[in-house]
Design an enzyme around this catalytic site. Sequence first.
Site, PDB file in Angstrom:
ATOM      1  N   SER A  95       0.923  -1.097   0.100  1.00 25.77           N
ATOM      2  CA  SER A  95      -0.020   0.004   0.117  1.00 25.77           C
ATOM      3  C   SER A  95       0.656   1.129  -0.081  1.00 25.77           C
ATOM      4  CB  SER A  95      -0.964   0.125   1.367  1.00 25.77           C
ATOM      5  OG  SER A  95      -1.448   1.361   1.386  1.00 25.77           O
TER       6      SER A  95
ATOM      7  N   TYR B 168      -2.504  -0.875  10.613  1.00 23.70           N
ATOM      8  CA  TYR B 168      -2.424  -0.817   8.976  1.00 23.70           C
ATOM      9  C   TYR B 168      -1.049  -0.500   8.472  1.00 23.70           C
ATOM     10  CZ  TYR B 168      -3.770  -0.797   3.965  1.00 23.70           C
ATOM     11  OH  TYR B 168      -3.796  -1.227   2.655  1.00 23.70           O
TER      12      TYR B 168
END
Length: 284
Positions: free
Chosen positions: A136, A149
């Site tokens: 990501s 995350y």
Amino acid sequence: MTDSKVWLITGAGRGMGVDVAQAALAAGNRVVATARDAANVTAAIGEHDDLLAVSLDITDTDSIDAAAKAAIDRFGRIDVLVNNAGNFQAGYFEEMSPEQFRAQMETNFFGPLNVTRAVLPVMRRQRSGHIVTITSTAGIVSGGFGSAYGASKFALEGWMESLREEVAQFGIRVTAVEPGFFRTELLVEGSSTLWPALSIDDYADTAATIDGWKSMNGKQSGDPAKLAASLVKVVELAEAPARWVAGADAVQAVKHKGQTLIDQANAHLDLSTALDHDDDADVD
């Protein structure tokens, strides 16, 4: 049409994994598309002569081993592994329970490690293969409300950097993919996003922040079908990139982070570079 390869894709029952599987098939490849329930793969992609739908839970090593065996039994090899499955544990660090933080690492970090550990022996025997892990932009640039995350994605980035050097000797290529915001199901309530379990008065804006994240669903700028088609082209490149930054927003964020790191390295050179032993000094 390129030479047909065998792709194994995790998280292919919904979201970006479906687009990647469809793009790989459209390019003439054979695809092992996996999800916790193989029926979800068939429902999302349909039937195809070159498609094998397999149940796979990336936190269950027995199911991973079974899926890898099914891929070999059907197609005889695995050429491309796409570690795509994952979820988003949102929230401020203090408002996440220890169990939530560990679960995020278990899924987003140890999950891809589990799958790769099962596939690497196959690729080593072949002396060829390509490991692609979807990390990501948050694996390069983390921020508030994304502690768990970001930690899981930063961990993937470090692992992939090392893995790339370790397996190059076997003809195995390694690429990390850093998408920006794409219109997937990541932010769909009850789908791939989890919210904090704890509540602390000092973080009074938590509810508003959650509403802000929810409001982004369906409005992200990136088209996952275009990312998938471009990913097929990246895999076909003669020289596999260590990183492929996906999306104009991601490119801008990564460039800014790169400059920020340079600025931070240069900020206190007098304190940073005068730390070596003075070997010429007299020792009493």
